[in-house]
Design a protein around this motif. Structure first.
Motif: not given
Length: 221
Positions: A150-177
């Protein structure tokens, strides 16, 4: 006084393997968008099969729980995977031209078989802590990867949505649990004990399986 173990000690135990897992070439190519579509689709297909076994492993965790309180800690993993996460994965796969029937018809690749059966076997043979030591590298590792990418800025990355899922607050919370629960399970284990080495070996093996899982996707190029 001997210090008690935490999941961070398990990561430290297999530090080299852990870095190879979260910094694998597959992950780096996701970050800059250079991963081939064939590699990513193969990964998505095999991840669907993995998630089904992952749900079975959490069901096994409920069975392996000696108290009702511990059962309650593992049950959300089963329900969220079966009722939510796998369905979300199927919907995500549709965006890549893969429907549920296609996913169900897949053969398991070698790394998928090795990884999932290892986790289930570890759970069958060992105690609840052994099972979680093999389960948790997936959740924690993906959380680390999501944060890093999530800290890497890539223009028009086709995999950005995948990155967003695992960088997202919901996933981060589950992983920490999951990490916190593993800490609870090993809270009485001394870091210089044989028991710690047993758990650390399970964690390390699962981490190596994650490396192989990335590699089988990358091999599709």
């Amino acid at each position: 006084m001997t210090r008690k173990a935490t999941y961070q000690d398990l990561i430290e135990y297999c530090k080299t393997d852990w870095q190879q897992y979260i910094e694998h070439d597959f992950v780096k190519k996701l970050a800059d968008g250079s991963l081939s579509m064939a590699c990513f689709k193969h990964y998505l297909q095999q991840d669907y099969l993995f998630l089904k076994h992952y749900a079975r492993a959490y069901a096994l965790a409920v069975y392996k729980s000696p108290t009702l309180d511990l059962m309650r800690k593992s049950l959300p993993g089963v329900t969220s995977l079966v009722l939510e996460e796998i369905s979300l994965h199927i919907d995500y796969c549709k965006d890549w031209g893969l429907n549920e029937a296609d996913l169900e018809a897949l053969d398991e690749d070698v790394a998928t078989v090795a990884y999932t059966r290892y986790v289930l076997d570890k759970g069958m043979q060992g105690e609840l802590a052994d099972l979680y030591a093999a389960l948790v590298p997936c959740a924690i590792g993906y959380a680390h990867i999501g944060q890093n990418l999530s800290k890497i800025q890539t223009i028009n990355n086709p995999y950005q949505s995948w990155i967003d899922i695992y960088a997202g607050e919901d996933y981060q919370k589950v992983a920490q649990q999951q990490a916190d629960f593993l800490d609870q399970l090993i809270s009485e284990v001394s870091i210089d004990s044989q028991r710690f080495n047993q758990l650390a070996d399970a964690f390390k093996t699962a981490t190596r399986m994650e490396i192989a899982f990335w590699q089988q996707g990358l091999n599709q190029q």
